[in-house]
Design a protein around this motif. Structure first.
Motif, PDB file in Angstrom:
ATOM      1  N   GLY A 120      -9.166  29.125 -87.737  1.00  0.00           N
ATOM      2  CA  GLY A 120      -8.933  28.957 -86.304  1.00  0.00           C
ATOM      3  C   GLY A 120      -9.820  29.869 -85.476  1.00  0.00           C
ATOM      4  N   GLY A 121     -10.004  31.103 -85.935  1.00  0.00           N
ATOM      5  CA  GLY A 121     -10.888  32.035 -85.250  1.00  0.00           C
ATOM      6  C   GLY A 121     -12.330  31.554 -85.245  1.00  0.00           C
ATOM      7  N   LEU A 122     -12.751  30.957 -86.354  1.00  0.00           N
ATOM      8  CA  LEU A 122     -14.107  30.399 -86.416  1.00  0.00           C
ATOM      9  C   LEU A 122     -14.286  29.288 -85.392  1.00  0.00           C
ATOM     10  CD1 LEU A 122     -16.898  30.181 -87.698  1.00  0.00           C
ATOM     11  CD2 LEU A 122     -15.888  28.661 -89.415  1.00  0.00           C
ATOM     12  N   VAL A 123     -13.280  28.436 -85.275  1.00  0.00           N
ATOM     13  CA  VAL A 123     -13.344  27.346 -84.294  1.00  0.00           C
ATOM     14  C   VAL A 123     -13.425  27.914 -82.880  1.00  0.00           C
ATOM     15  CG1 VAL A 123     -12.049  25.407 -83.312  1.00  0.00           C
ATOM     16  CG2 VAL A 123     -12.195  25.681 -85.792  1.00  0.00           C
ATOM     17  N   VAL A 124     -12.607  28.907 -82.572  1.00  0.00           N
ATOM     18  CA  VAL A 124     -12.585  29.493 -81.233  1.00  0.00           C
ATOM     19  C   VAL A 124     -13.913  30.190 -80.922  1.00  0.00           C
ATOM     20  CG1 VAL A 124     -11.512  31.306 -79.823  1.00  0.00           C
ATOM     21  CG2 VAL A 124     -10.086  29.715 -81.121  1.00  0.00           C
ATOM     22  N   VAL A 125     -14.418  30.981 -81.858  1.00  0.00           N
ATOM     23  CA  VAL A 125     -15.674  31.698 -81.623  1.00  0.00           C
ATOM     24  C   VAL A 125     -16.838  30.715 -81.487  1.00  0.00           C
ATOM     25  CG1 VAL A 125     -17.318  33.327 -82.646  1.00  0.00           C
ATOM     26  CG2 VAL A 125     -14.880  33.819 -82.713  1.00  0.00           C
ATOM     27  N   THR A 134     -19.062  30.237 -78.142  1.00  0.00           N
ATOM     28  CA  THR A 134     -20.519  30.342 -78.205  1.00  0.00           C
ATOM     29  C   THR A 134     -21.186  29.103 -77.621  1.00  0.00           C
ATOM     30  OG1 THR A 134     -20.391  31.797 -80.127  1.00  0.00           O
ATOM     31  CG2 THR A 134     -22.471  30.636 -79.778  1.00  0.00           C
ATOM     32  N   ALA A 135     -20.634  27.936 -77.910  1.00  0.00           N
ATOM     33  CA  ALA A 135     -21.228  26.694 -77.411  1.00  0.00           C
ATOM     34  C   ALA A 135     -21.098  26.579 -75.897  1.00  0.00           C
ATOM     35  CB  ALA A 135     -20.565  25.494 -78.090  1.00  0.00           C
ATOM     36  N   VAL A 136     -19.981  27.047 -75.341  1.00  0.00           N
ATOM     37  CA  VAL A 136     -19.735  26.879 -73.912  1.00  0.00           C
ATOM     38  C   VAL A 136     -20.328  28.022 -73.088  1.00  0.00           C
ATOM     39  CG1 VAL A 136     -17.921  26.736 -72.157  1.00  0.00           C
ATOM     40  CG2 VAL A 136     -17.666  25.503 -74.310  1.00  0.00           C
ATOM     41  N   LEU A 137     -20.088  29.259 -73.500  1.00  0.00           N
ATOM     42  CA  LEU A 137     -20.458  30.415 -72.675  1.00  0.00           C
ATOM     43  C   LEU A 137     -21.614  31.242 -73.220  1.00  0.00           C
ATOM     44  CD1 LEU A 137     -16.859  31.616 -71.800  1.00  0.00           C
ATOM     45  CD2 LEU A 137     -18.400  30.272 -70.376  1.00  0.00           C
ATOM     46  N   GLY A 187     -21.877  38.870 -79.623  1.00  0.00           N
ATOM     47  CA  GLY A 187     -21.949  39.523 -80.931  1.00  0.00           C
ATOM     48  C   GLY A 187     -20.646  40.139 -81.385  1.00  0.00           C
ATOM     49  N   TRP A 188     -19.851  40.682 -80.427  1.00  0.00           N
ATOM     50  CA  TRP A 188     -18.578  41.302 -80.795  1.00  0.00           C
ATOM     51  C   TRP A 188     -17.584  40.283 -81.317  1.00  0.00           C
ATOM     52  CZ3 TRP A 188     -18.240  46.069 -81.947  1.00  0.00           C
ATOM     53  CH2 TRP A 188     -19.058  47.008 -81.330  1.00  0.00           C
ATOM     54  N   LEU A 189     -17.589  39.069 -80.766  1.00  0.00           N
ATOM     55  CA  LEU A 189     -16.694  38.024 -81.282  1.00  0.00           C
ATOM     56  C   LEU A 189     -17.076  37.651 -82.708  1.00  0.00           C
ATOM     57  CD1 LEU A 189     -16.215  35.620 -78.247  1.00  0.00           C
ATOM     58  CD2 LEU A 189     -14.563  37.207 -79.224  1.00  0.00           C
ATOM     59  N   TRP A 190     -18.369  37.505 -82.955  1.00  0.00           N
ATOM     60  CA  TRP A 190     -18.810  37.171 -84.311  1.00  0.00           C
ATOM     61  C   TRP A 190     -18.515  38.316 -85.275  1.00  0.00           C
ATOM     62  CZ3 TRP A 190     -19.399  32.512 -85.913  1.00  0.00           C
ATOM     63  CH2 TRP A 190     -19.734  31.514 -85.005  1.00  0.00           C
ATOM     64  N   GLY A 231     -16.062  40.457 -85.009  1.00  0.00           N
ATOM     65  CA  GLY A 231     -14.613  40.396 -85.258  1.00  0.00           C
ATOM     66  C   GLY A 231     -14.240  39.299 -86.228  1.00  0.00           C
ATOM     67  N   TRP A 232     -14.917  38.157 -86.106  1.00  0.00           N
ATOM     68  CA  TRP A 232     -14.613  37.059 -87.022  1.00  0.00           C
ATOM     69  C   TRP A 232     -15.042  37.404 -88.445  1.00  0.00           C
ATOM     70  CZ3 TRP A 232     -17.388  33.898 -90.267  1.00  0.00           C
ATOM     71  CH2 TRP A 232     -16.635  32.878 -90.858  1.00  0.00           C
ATOM     72  N   VAL A 233     -16.192  38.059 -88.595  1.00  0.00           N
ATOM     73  CA  VAL A 233     -16.649  38.469 -89.933  1.00  0.00           C
ATOM     74  C   VAL A 233     -15.664  39.457 -90.549  1.00  0.00           C
ATOM     75  CG1 VAL A 233     -18.445  39.746 -91.163  1.00  0.00           C
ATOM     76  CG2 VAL A 233     -19.081  37.966 -89.549  1.00  0.00           C
ATOM     77  N   VAL A 234     -15.181  40.408 -89.766  1.00  0.00           N
ATOM     78  CA  VAL A 234     -14.191  41.371 -90.268  1.00  0.00           C
ATOM     79  C   VAL A 234     -12.911  40.643 -90.693  1.00  0.00           C
ATOM     80  CG1 VAL A 234     -12.693  43.311 -89.612  1.00  0.00           C
ATOM     81  CG2 VAL A 234     -15.118  43.324 -88.993  1.00  0.00           C
ATOM     82  N   LEU A 235     -12.453  39.702 -89.875  1.00  0.00           N
ATOM     83  CA  LEU A 235     -11.269  38.916 -90.224  1.00  0.00           C
ATOM     84  C   LEU A 235     -11.504  38.134 -91.521  1.00  0.00           C
ATOM     85  CD1 LEU A 235      -8.437  37.897 -89.408  1.00  0.00           C
ATOM     86  CD2 LEU A 235      -9.583  36.091 -88.120  1.00  0.00           C
ATOM     87  N   GLY A 236     -12.680  37.557 -91.654  1.00  0.00           N
ATOM     88  CA  GLY A 236     -13.013  36.816 -92.881  1.00  0.00           C
ATOM     89  C   GLY A 236     -13.022  37.710 -94.106  1.00  0.00           C
ATOM     90  N   LEU A 237     -13.556  38.922 -93.971  1.00  0.00           N
ATOM     91  CA  LEU A 237     -13.579  39.847 -95.104  1.00  0.00           C
ATOM     92  C   LEU A 237     -12.176  40.296 -95.496  1.00  0.00           C
ATOM     93  CD1 LEU A 237     -16.698  42.011 -94.185  1.00  0.00           C
ATOM     94  CD2 LEU A 237     -16.504  40.310 -96.019  1.00  0.00           C
ATOM     95  N   ILE A 238     -11.329  40.522 -94.520  1.00  0.00           N
ATOM     96  CA  ILE A 238      -9.930  40.872 -94.804  1.00  0.00           C
ATOM     97  C   ILE A 238      -9.245  39.726 -95.543  1.00  0.00           C
ATOM     98  CG2 ILE A 238      -7.679  41.365 -93.768  1.00  0.00           C
ATOM     99  CD1 ILE A 238      -9.239  42.869 -91.556  1.00  0.00           C
ATOM    100  N   THR A 239      -9.495  38.504 -95.073  1.00  0.00           N
ATOM    101  CA  THR A 239      -8.903  37.333 -95.733  1.00  0.00           C
ATOM    102  C   THR A 239      -9.396  37.210 -97.167  1.00  0.00           C
ATOM    103  OG1 THR A 239      -8.756  36.223 -93.608  1.00  0.00           O
ATOM    104  CG2 THR A 239      -8.586  34.835 -95.566  1.00  0.00           C
ATOM    105  N   LEU A 240     -10.693  37.384 -97.385  1.00  0.00           N
ATOM    106  CA  LEU A 240     -11.228  37.324 -98.751  1.00  0.00           C
ATOM    107  C   LEU A 240     -10.618  38.413 -99.638  1.00  0.00           C
ATOM    108  CD1 LEU A 240     -15.009  36.560 -98.183  1.00  0.00           C
ATOM    109  CD2 LEU A 240     -13.275  35.058 -99.173  1.00  0.00           C
ATOM    110  N   GLY A 241     -10.415  39.595 -99.069  1.00  0.00           N
ATOM    111  CA  GLY A 241      -9.771  40.661 -99.825  1.00  0.00           C
ATOM    112  C   GLY A 241      -8.347  40.314-100.220  1.00  0.00           C
ATOM    113  N   MET A 242      -7.624  39.667 -99.319  1.00  0.00           N
ATOM    114  CA  MET A 242      -6.252  39.246 -99.629  1.00  0.00           C
ATOM    115  C   MET A 242      -6.247  38.179-100.728  1.00  0.00           C
ATOM    116  SD  MET A 242      -4.394  39.152 -95.936  1.00  0.00           S
ATOM    117  CE  MET A 242      -2.818  38.637 -96.637  1.00  0.00           C
TER     118      MET A 242
END
Length: 78
Positions: free
Chosen positions: A40-45, A49-52, A56-59, A61-72
């Protein structure tokens, strides 16, 4: 007896329903929830990006979220 092992002819035979011990915070439901949030975060980011334009901070944050998910996913019991 669910999740138990039984001795047959001198060998231990486990039942198919043994799940092991789940680590706190990495149960199947929390891992699935993190996966949904990550996608969902990937879709939002991507939509942001497409609209506005890119942020870099959103991307980051999404990478950090993805790494946490992979760790889980990597640490959950199978």
């Amino acid at each position: 007896m669910q999740g138990a092992s039984r001795r047959i002819g001198g060998t231990m035979e486990g039942t198919d329903d043994e799940k092991g011990v789940a680590m706190p915070g990495s149960t199947d439901s929390s891992t699935k929830t993190m996966g949904v949030l990550t996608v969902g975060g990937l879709v939002v980011v991507t939509a942001y990006t497409a609209v506005l334009g890119s942020n870099g901070w959103l991307w980051f944050g999404w990478v950090v979220l993805g790494l946490i998910t992979l760790g889980m996913v990597a640490t959950r019991s199978t």
